[in-house]
Design an enzyme around this catalytic site. Structure first.
Site, mmCIF file in Angstrom:
data_model
loop_
_atom_site.group_PDB
_atom_site.id
_atom_site.type_symbol
_atom_site.label_atom_id
_atom_site.label_comp_id
_atom_site.label_asym_id
_atom_site.label_seq_id
_atom_site.Cartn_x
_atom_site.Cartn_y
_atom_site.Cartn_z
ATOM 1 N NE ARG A 288 -4.206 -1.493 -0.088
ATOM 2 C CZ ARG A 288 -4.308 -2.359 -0.795
ATOM 3 N NH1 ARG A 288 -3.230 -2.881 -1.680
ATOM 4 N NH2 ARG A 288 -5.368 -3.107 -0.875
ATOM 5 C CD GLU B 136 -2.592 3.070 -6.218
ATOM 6 O OE1 GLU B 136 -3.447 2.316 -6.802
ATOM 7 O OE2 GLU B 136 -1.704 2.588 -5.630
ATOM 8 C CG HIS C 169 -2.300 -1.088 -7.411
ATOM 9 N ND1 HIS C 169 -2.967 -0.373 -6.364
ATOM 10 C CD2 HIS C 169 -2.199 -2.223 -7.018
ATOM 11 C CE1 HIS C 169 -3.261 -1.291 -5.468
ATOM 12 N NE2 HIS C 169 -2.808 -2.447 -5.761
#
Length: 321
Positions: free
Chosen positions: A235, A264, A282
């Protein structure tokens, strides 16, 4: 019965038995848009008994507005920090995750990030695409180096197995210690301060919680070995990015490899302008296998709850209501 799906990163083929089970029991509706606004999300889930949520933020203000018929919010992911689980429990809503479904995919990517940082692979690919054929500086062997793993859950363990095959020495810090596994792979138990000071590579595999937010801050970066590599496929909020940028510029940290950012999408972030920061958008779980595993578990969780069956992946079962 209605199941609303806003997740676009995990899918099942129409002939998959879990998908067939879902459409036979419920009206399954997929949102046309990714990243719905709060108002769009509330409108979309009207009449829904279950929500399979993707990148949406289910904060308290949103959960207060969901319809009374909503019984479950199921995440096709391991993390559930995008959902206010206490607010959901107050509304009588079960929140579920999908543990173990993306373990191999994220562990593979973690090793890729380690290799990129140690060998500067993207830099040399960029050079050959520019018709350059030259070496700049020496890189790092992984064999014989020490990997420190903060968080030895399923992904941390999978990274350890892969790193062991590269000949790395392994340190780990986790409150739940699997003696058999760690004995099998020669993993030494230690505390975070010792791990940071002894590791050539530090890899983060922690959940984002109040006590882990910015756990890699200026103070803890100062405890790291000079010229170490930092990896974050967990994270973005685990790392204080301002302190990290300073450490990368000063070469206190040799390189940073990450698949996550605190916000994000992050926009024009200073990390993207540093040659020793290797960031991917990601993509950790973005494999066909992981995608199907995550949606299979997320849908199964929702269906089991709606049918009154036992579900082992409820994460807010004991939250205060």
């Amino acid at each position: 019965m209605k199941i609303a799906i806003t997740c676009h990163y995990a899918r099942l083929p129409e002939d998959h038995p879990v998908w067939r089970r879902a459409v036979s029991l419920a009206d399954v509706v997929l949102s046309k848009k990714v990243n719905l606004t709060s108002d769009e999300l509330i409108d979309f889930i009207q009449g829904a008994d279950a929500l399979i949520t993707g990148t949406d933020w289910m904060r308290e203000d949103v959960i207060k507005q969901v319809p009374d018929c909503l019984k479950v919010i199921s995440r096709p992911a391991v993390g559930y920090d995008r959902v206010d689980i206490r607010a959901a429990r107050k509304r009588g809503i079960d929140v579920c995750n999908a543990p173990g479904t993306n373990t191999d995919a994220v562990a593979d990517l973690t090793m890729g990030l380690i290799l990129n940082c140690a060998r500067r692979i993207p830099d040399y690919i960029e050079g050959t695409r520019a018709l350059e054929w030259k070496l700049e500086g020496k890189q790092m062997n992984l064999s014989g180096k020490t990997l420190g793993i903060l968080g030895l859950g399923s992904i941390g363990k999978a990274v350890a197995v892969r790193a062991k095959a590269f000949g790395m020495k392994l340190l780990a810090d986790d409150p739940i210690w699997d003696e058999d596994f760690c004995g099998q792979y020669g993993i030494e138990k230690t505390d975070m301060e010792t791990l940071l000071g002894a590791s050539d590579v530090v890899s983060l595999h922690l959940p984002l919680m109040e006590h882990t937010h910015h756990i890699i801050n200026e103070e803890n970066i100062g405890k790291m070995k000079d010229g170490a590599i930092l990896i974050n496929a967990a994270r973005g909020g685990l790392v204080d990015h301002e302190a990290l940028c300073r450490a990368l510029k000063d070469q206190k940290i040799l390189a940073y490899g990450a698949d996550v950012m605190e916000e994000e999408p992050p926009g024009d972030h200073p990390l993207f302008h540093l040659k020793n920061a290797y960031i991917t958008p990601h993509i950790g779980a973005n494999t066909l296998e992981a995608s199907q595993n995550m949606m299979q578990t997320a849908l199964t969780n929702a269906l089991d709850i709606l049918e009154g069956k036992e579900c082992k992946n409820i994460v807010n079962r004991f939250e205060d209501s």
